[in-house]
Design an enzyme around this catalytic site. Sequence first.
Site, short mmCIF file in Angstrom:
data_model
loop_
_atom_site.label_atom_id
_atom_site.label_comp_id
_atom_site.label_asym_id
_atom_site.label_seq_id
_atom_site.Cartn_x
_atom_site.Cartn_y
_atom_site.Cartn_z
N GLY A 61 0.69 -1.36 0.00
CA GLY A 61 -0.05 0.09 0.17
C GLY A 61 1.08 1.35 -0.06
O GLY A 61 2.11 1.08 -0.28
N VAL A 72 5.19 2.47 5.83
CA VAL A 72 5.39 0.99 6.20
C VAL A 72 5.54 0.31 4.90
O VAL A 72 6.40 -0.53 4.57
CB VAL A 72 4.39 0.62 7.24
CG1 VAL A 72 4.24 -0.79 7.20
CG2 VAL A 72 4.22 1.10 8.32
N GLU A 112 -0.60 -1.24 -6.75
CA GLU A 112 -1.64 0.13 -7.20
C GLU A 112 -0.49 1.45 -7.44
O GLU A 112 -0.51 2.07 -8.87
CB GLU A 112 -2.58 0.32 -6.07
CG GLU A 112 -3.51 1.45 -6.37
CD GLU A 112 -4.40 1.82 -5.39
OE1 GLU A 112 -5.15 0.88 -5.03
OE2 GLU A 112 -4.14 2.62 -4.56
N ASN A 157 -8.68 9.19 4.73
CA ASN A 157 -8.50 9.15 3.56
C ASN A 157 -9.45 8.45 2.38
O ASN A 157 -9.96 9.14 1.50
CB ASN A 157 -7.04 8.64 2.93
CG ASN A 157 -5.89 9.20 3.76
OD1 ASN A 157 -5.89 10.39 4.00
ND2 ASN A 157 -4.95 8.41 4.18
N GLY A 205 -7.41 1.26 -2.47
CA GLY A 205 -7.48 -0.23 -2.97
C GLY A 205 -7.21 -1.28 -2.00
O GLY A 205 -7.17 -2.53 -2.45
O1 0RQ Z 1 -1.99 11.42 11.86
O2 0RQ Z 1 -0.99 12.70 10.35
O3 0RQ Z 1 -2.01 13.48 12.08
O4 0RQ Z 1 0.06 12.22 12.52
O5 0RQ Z 1 -3.30 8.64 10.92
O6 0RQ Z 1 -0.81 7.57 9.91
O7 0RQ Z 1 1.06 6.17 10.75
O8 0RQ Z 1 1.30 8.36 9.32
O9 0RQ Z 1 0.73 5.95 8.62
O10 0RQ Z 1 0.55 7.33 6.28
O11 0RQ Z 1 0.58 4.74 6.47
O12 0RQ Z 1 -1.45 6.10 7.04
C1 0RQ Z 1 -4.26 3.88 7.35
C2 0RQ Z 1 -4.29 6.18 7.24
C3 0RQ Z 1 -2.11 4.87 7.41
C4 0RQ Z 1 -3.27 5.00 5.14
C5 0RQ Z 1 -3.43 4.85 6.76
C6 0RQ Z 1 -3.27 8.81 12.35
C7 0RQ Z 1 -1.72 8.90 12.64
C8 0RQ Z 1 -1.25 10.04 11.45
C9 0RQ Z 1 -1.66 8.78 9.11
P1 0RQ Z 1 -1.21 12.70 11.62
P2 0RQ Z 1 0.51 7.11 9.72
P3 0RQ Z 1 0.16 6.04 7.16
C10 0RQ Z 1 -4.29 1.05 -1.47
C11 0RQ Z 1 -3.73 1.13 -0.11
C12 0RQ Z 1 -6.46 3.31 3.64
C13 0RQ Z 1 -6.09 2.93 2.19
C14 0RQ Z 1 -5.02 2.12 1.62
C15 0RQ Z 1 -4.65 4.87 4.88
C16 0RQ Z 1 -2.29 9.42 10.45
O13 0RQ Z 1 -2.47 3.81 5.01
O14 0RQ Z 1 -5.27 5.76 4.02
O15 0RQ Z 1 -4.78 1.08 2.38
N1 0RQ Z 1 -5.04 3.43 4.30
N2 0RQ Z 1 -4.65 2.15 0.59
O16 0RQ Z 1 -1.60 9.51 13.89
C17 0RQ Z 1 -6.10 7.82 15.35
C18 0RQ Z 1 -5.61 5.57 15.33
C19 0RQ Z 1 -4.50 6.12 14.14
C20 0RQ Z 1 -4.60 7.25 13.74
C21 0RQ Z 1 -3.04 6.13 12.59
N3 0RQ Z 1 -5.66 4.23 15.56
N4 0RQ Z 1 -6.41 6.50 15.80
N5 0RQ Z 1 -5.23 8.33 14.64
N6 0RQ Z 1 -3.67 7.45 12.91
N7 0RQ Z 1 -3.56 5.31 13.37
C22 0RQ Z 1 -3.39 -0.08 -1.92
C23 0RQ Z 1 -2.43 0.16 -2.87
O17 0RQ Z 1 -1.69 -0.56 -3.54
C24 0RQ Z 1 -1.50 1.51 -2.82
#
Ligand code: 0RQ
Length: 498
Positions: A260, A264, A286, A376, A380
């Site tokens: 994704g 990570v 993707e 967001n 995918g």
């Molecule tokens: O908030 O920006 O205010 O600090 O969420 O989290 O840890 O920076 O991680 O950028 O990888 O995003 C799931 C959102 C993770 C993303 C998600 C807060 C955290 C931070 C971002 P700040 P990180 P990432 C398609 C792949 C869905 C779509 C998908 C996503 C912000 O991976 O949009 O999978 N995924 N697409 O602090 C409150 C929690 C939290 C939280 C994180 N439990 N509660 N806030 N955050 N966990 C497939 C492809 O092939 C591309």
Amino acid sequence: LEDRIRYRPLHDKITDAQTAAGCILDGTNLFISGFTAGYPKLIPQELVRRAKNGERFKVNLFAGASTGGSVDGILAEADLVGWRRPYMSDRIMRKKINANGINFKDDHLSRLASQVRSGDLGSPDVAIVEAVGITEKGHLIPTMSVGNTPTYVREAQKIIIEISAESPELEGIHDIFIPEDSPWRMPIPIYRTADRVGKPFIEMDPNRVVAIILSREQDSCPVFNPPDDVSTRIAAHILDFIRHEIKRDRMPRNLPWQSGVGDVANAVLSGFIEDDFFANLDIYSEVLQDSVLDLIDLGKVRAASGSAMTLSHKARKRFFNELYRYKEKTVLRPVEISNSPEVIRRLGVIAVNTAIEIDIYGHVNSTHVMGSQMMNGIGGSGDFLRNGAISFIVSPSVAKGGKISAIVPMVSHVDHSEHSVDVVVTEHGLVDTRPLTPRQVAEQIIKKCAHPDYRDMLWDYYQRAVRTTGGHEPHMLDEVFSFHQRFMATGDMHPRQK
Ligand code: 0RQ
């Protein structure tokens, strides 16, 4: 210009952004190219200019996926967006969606194009497309993404093209194939990651082109942080697990990988750099990020397929300097093909996606913070998690400096159920849920994946649920959201010290 617009009759359509955007009015359904990259730049700026001059109007905006600050950000800030679909990741737009100021419906990315073709999303009034060129026959060569652009160009009544100054050598990297729609849908004939099944351009009726503008704007490039300790540990758990499965003959070598977006995901692919076990990698994903170029440079990639390339400034330079070399290994497809459930299932993709939170039984929230606030979108992740040969869901064990546990009794919003998730991973450990009962899954996730600070609280919840309610997935309904409620009340999921 002769090189860029090889279909001469279209030279007459070259104009400026102001004239081109004249057909965009209040209520126009706007279908734009763009999928983290490859979005139009000049027309959005022109719409903002009109709004600043006092014109009141809103458009309904459909893209491939996120378009960042240069489109979603500026249009949201100027209050120009009525509807937005699908995935977005812009801070300002997110805020307006959560304040109910922009209508947003989240879609599996693989499904949007066929919904547009069916007419379900209203009449496709205007498509705005970024392209590096137009062929002799009047077809379009896209830039760094394909997304839903082939369908948008086919369906739109009017087409505006932004010709980008990006290298015309991108021609040949794309593979454009629009599948038939049900009930006439035939198999998508992709049997290997590198297979090309379509044309290197987007078919277009030049008669529907109303304007062409020339652009020198570039995609804004993301900054990828070098993998931190948490991401590196998550990546190591995944690679160890797959290595073990292959050695035990439980999994064939060389299944393609999907990873994704975000740090990570980048760390997982970077993990291959130092690892001698994995060679000849296939990537069927993707979005292709910097780590894919690194792996190509090391000779570790057999083929990389995606719908878009999102590169940092440094990687972009490298990519365009030696485009011929990267092009041999890379193919960019419509998102309904890169994310096609049929193809993902056939190829046996190893899917790795990031969650916001995961519950003790393996249900996943990828989109809504504390159950209500859109982050967001599902993107995918559902396409890949549901259909991958093996699906990993990963997350750091805590968020917001430890005040939030990513492992909770019950997720506050469900995007993926336990049935789509095979392996749960945090920096503390990994649980393969496939051979386990839900109760065994809960016990293992609490012991191996939860942060030590939250383990006892989760264990206490689970044990009391087993004793008081019992059942196949024991829950105490009056307490399932106690972690979330505590955070909402105090700003911390930890109980207050007595
Ligand atoms: O908030 O920006 O205010 O600090 O969420 O989290 O840890 O920076 O991680 O950028 O990888 O995003 C799931 C959102 C993770 C993303 C998600 C807060 C955290 C931070 C971002 P700040 P990180 P990432 C398609 C792949 C869905 C779509 C998908 C996503 C912000 O991976 O949009 O999978 N995924 N697409 O602090 C409150 C929690 C939290 C939280 C994180 N439990 N509660 N806030 N955050 N966990 C497939 C492809 O092939 C591309």
